[in-house]
Design a protein around this motif. Structure first.
Motif, PDB file in Angstrom:
ATOM      1  N   ALA A  68       0.824  -1.209   0.000  1.00 19.61           N
ATOM      2  CA  ALA A  68       0.000   0.000   0.000  1.00 19.61           C
ATOM      3  C   ALA A  68       0.854   1.254   0.000  1.00 19.61           C
ATOM      4  O   ALA A  68       0.512   2.266  -0.631  1.00 19.61           O
ATOM      5  CB  ALA A  68      -0.941  -0.005   1.197  1.00 19.61           C
ATOM      6  N   SER A  69       1.988   1.193   0.683  1.00 18.39           N
ATOM      7  CA  SER A  69       2.842   2.380   0.824  1.00 18.39           C
ATOM      8  C   SER A  69       3.432   2.849  -0.493  1.00 18.39           C
ATOM      9  O   SER A  69       3.895   3.991  -0.591  1.00 18.39           O
ATOM     10  CB  SER A  69       3.968   2.093   1.818  1.00 18.39           C
ATOM     11  OG  SER A  69       4.939   1.217   1.265  1.00 18.39           O
ATOM     12  N   THR A  70       3.420   1.997  -1.512  1.00 15.46           N
ATOM     13  CA  THR A  70       4.021   2.376  -2.795  1.00 15.46           C
ATOM     14  C   THR A  70       3.036   3.087  -3.721  1.00 15.46           C
ATOM     15  O   THR A  70       3.418   3.518  -4.808  1.00 15.46           O
ATOM     16  CB  THR A  70       4.571   1.135  -3.522  1.00 15.46           C
ATOM     17  OG1 THR A  70       3.484   0.270  -3.892  1.00 15.46           O
ATOM     18  CG2 THR A  70       5.538   0.366  -2.630  1.00 15.46           C
ATOM     19  N   HIS A  71       1.774   3.216  -3.311  1.00 15.75           N
ATOM     20  CA  HIS A  71       0.796   3.840  -4.197  1.00 15.75           C
ATOM     21  C   HIS A  71       1.182   5.288  -4.498  1.00 15.75           C
ATOM     22  O   HIS A  71       1.666   6.022  -3.626  1.00 15.75           O
ATOM     23  CB  HIS A  71      -0.603   3.795  -3.580  1.00 15.75           C
ATOM     24  CG  HIS A  71      -1.687   4.087  -4.565  1.00 15.75           C
ATOM     25  ND1 HIS A  71      -2.035   5.368  -4.926  1.00 15.75           N
ATOM     26  CD2 HIS A  71      -2.477   3.267  -5.295  1.00 15.75           C
ATOM     27  CE1 HIS A  71      -2.999   5.323  -5.817  1.00 15.75           C
ATOM     28  NE2 HIS A  71      -3.291   4.058  -6.067  1.00 15.75           N
ATOM     29  N   VAL A  72       0.943   5.691  -5.723  1.00 15.87           N
ATOM     30  CA  VAL A  72       1.363   7.019  -6.166  1.00 15.87           C
ATOM     31  C   VAL A  72       0.729   8.127  -5.327  1.00 15.87           C
ATOM     32  O   VAL A  72       1.325   9.194  -5.124  1.00 15.87           O
ATOM     33  CB  VAL A  72       1.042   7.202  -7.671  1.00 15.87           C
ATOM     34  CG1 VAL A  72      -0.460   7.197  -7.918  1.00 15.87           C
ATOM     35  CG2 VAL A  72       1.681   8.478  -8.207  1.00 15.87           C
ATOM     36  N   ALA A  73      -0.475   7.908  -4.802  1.00 14.66           N
ATOM     37  CA  ALA A  73      -1.149   8.944  -4.021  1.00 14.66           C
ATOM     38  C   ALA A  73      -0.537   9.145  -2.647  1.00 14.66           C
ATOM     39  O   ALA A  73      -0.880  10.115  -1.953  1.00 14.66           O
ATOM     40  CB  ALA A  73      -2.630   8.592  -3.863  1.00 14.66           C
ATOM     41  N   LEU A  74       0.389   8.262  -2.240  1.00 11.72           N
ATOM     42  CA  LEU A  74       0.960   8.315  -0.894  1.00 11.72           C
ATOM     43  C   LEU A  74       2.452   8.622  -0.896  1.00 11.72           C
ATOM     44  O   LEU A  74       3.125   8.438   0.125  1.00 11.72           O
ATOM     45  CB  LEU A  74       0.710   6.983  -0.168  1.00 11.72           C
ATOM     46  CG  LEU A  74      -0.756   6.587   0.019  1.00 11.72           C
ATOM     47  CD1 LEU A  74      -0.856   5.217   0.673  1.00 11.72           C
ATOM     48  CD2 LEU A  74      -1.499   7.629   0.855  1.00 11.72           C
ATOM     49  N   GLN A  75       2.980   9.128  -2.000  1.00 12.70           N
ATOM     50  CA  GLN A  75       4.416   9.390  -2.073  1.00 12.70           C
ATOM     51  C   GLN A  75       4.752  10.720  -1.387  1.00 12.70           C
ATOM     52  O   GLN A  75       4.087  11.741  -1.605  1.00 12.70           O
ATOM     53  CB  GLN A  75       4.881   9.380  -3.520  1.00 12.70           C
ATOM     54  CG  GLN A  75       4.669   8.035  -4.203  1.00 12.70           C
ATOM     55  CD  GLN A  75       5.144   6.864  -3.342  1.00 12.70           C
ATOM     56  OE1 GLN A  75       6.338   6.734  -3.058  1.00 12.70           O
ATOM     57  NE2 GLN A  75       4.211   6.016  -2.924  1.00 12.70           N
TER      58      GLN A  75
END
Length: 379
Positions: free
Chosen positions: A357-364
């Motif tokens: 989940a941490s790699t999702h573009v919305a969470l960078q």
């Protein structure tokens, strides 16, 4: 399970009611790389699909505070189910940005239609009489096997620069390539969608920019008026919050038994001290994450009143929180030891899912930090 503060509300209560079923099917869903059909039915019956649907079509036009708590509750049992439930709610919210005639078609049979989709502008569309012709290939569309509608983004040529538009397409008009192979969030079934020269009526399309400005065409509900960047991170970080809580609960039960057995005569002594430090640090990180996300959810519920500064802070908080959650779960995983890392243990599943989940573009963090700094360092 350790206690944590959570608002009392209908959707979170409904999520808690189905948690045992969700947990029981989590391992088999991973093996199948898609959610169990009965779990999807339970999630829809609990009210996730209708949560942001306009009231005029039987929905709740609900709040982010309520949704975030409910998604985290599911995440404690199965992060992939929580991820899908979150997207059922949030993609329906986006469908409400269609003109009224368009979303009336989406919810013609009731507010529980399952909407999934992608904001990636990899499709292409051309204007034709009465609407558009859409083609393209969109990867990573979660839970698409169970969708009724798919909301997809395509580029439309204009005299100046191409414009990104959203298009609502029936699931029956899509080809699905089952190519989801991620090590984490396996049960989300985030497969590839292909659309070939499909006609989309004008009423089933809107400018993607409206999502970012919070400018719905035919709805004034607060949930349809919030800028996307103030709310989008919540879609993906709240399942990770639930996963971290689930990891903590599983780890605590495992370590408690390990220490208890180590106190028995004739058994190797297990010192609790290292575990105490891990418990204190990881539980604090997870609790702090929950508090920040509760604030971010309350901000998103303000709709048009959300300021640019608050939008940037929400972006920052979601990106920082997912790092803290990943750190907390990594710490638990390392301290679990060989037996605790067994494939038979749910700890490793929570660990994989949080990291995925941490790699999702919305969470960078980098773009979030830059947007936040714009208000304080670049005036």
């Amino acid at each position: 399970m350790l206690d944590h503060a959570q608002p009392h509300n209908g959707l979170a209560t409904a999520a808690a009611d189905i948690a045992e079923t969700v947990a029981d099917r989590a391992a088999s869903a991973e093996a199948a790389r898609r959610l169990d059909p009965d779990v999807v039915k339970a999630v829809v019956s609990a009210g996730f699909a209708r949560h942001f649907v306009p009231a005029r079509h039987g929905g709740k036009a609900g709040t982010f505070v309520e949704l975030s708590a409910a998604v985290a509750t599911l995440g404690e049992s199965c992060p992939a189910t929580a991820w899908s439930a979150s997207l059922f709610a949030n993609l329906a919210r986006m469908a409400a940005f269609l003109p009224a005639a368009g979303f009336a078609e989406i919810w013609a049979d009731g507010p529980d239609a399952v909407v999934v989709g992608s904001l990636i502008p990899v499709g292409r569309a051309e204007a034709v009489d009465g609407g558009w012709r859409l083609s393209g290939t969109w990867p990573y569309v979660s839970a698409v096997d169970y969708a009724d509608w798919v909301l997809l983004c395509g580029m439309v040529p204009t005299e100046r620069t191409p414009q990104a538009r959203m298009f609502a397409v029936p699931r029956s008009a899509c080809e699905i390539i089952h190519d989801w192979s991620s090590i984490g969030m396996q049960a989300t079934g985030s497969n590839t969608v292909i659309v070939k020269d499909v006609f989309v009526p004008a009423a089933r399309s809107f400018d993607r920019g409206d999502l970012f400005t919070g400018r719905a065409v035919d709805s004034t509900a607060a949930c349809h008026s919030v800028p996307l960047q103030a709310a989008n991170g919540l879609s993906f970080v709240t399942p990770a919050l639930g996963a971290a809580r689930g990891a903590l609960a599983s780890w605590t039960a495992y370590v408690s038994e390990k220490v208890r057995v180590g106190r028995q005569p004739g058994r190797p002594i297990v010192s609790p001290t290292p575990f105490e430090l891990v418990l204190a640090e990881s539980s604090t990180d997870i609790d702090a994450a929950g508090m920040l996300l509760a604030r971010a959810s309350a901000v998103a519920d303000r709709g048009t009143a959300v300021t640019k500064e608050e939008t940037a802070r929400n972006l920052r908080d979601c990106a920082v929180v997912v790092r803290r959650l990943t750190d907390a779960v990594d710490r638990l995983f390392r301290a679990a030891g060989t037996t605790g890392q067994s494939t038979a243990s749910p700890i490793q599943r929570f660990w994989r899912d949080v990291n995925a989940a941490s790699t999702h573009v919305a969470l960078q963090l980098e773009p979030a930090a830059s947007a936040y700094a714009d208000h304080y360092l670049r005036d």
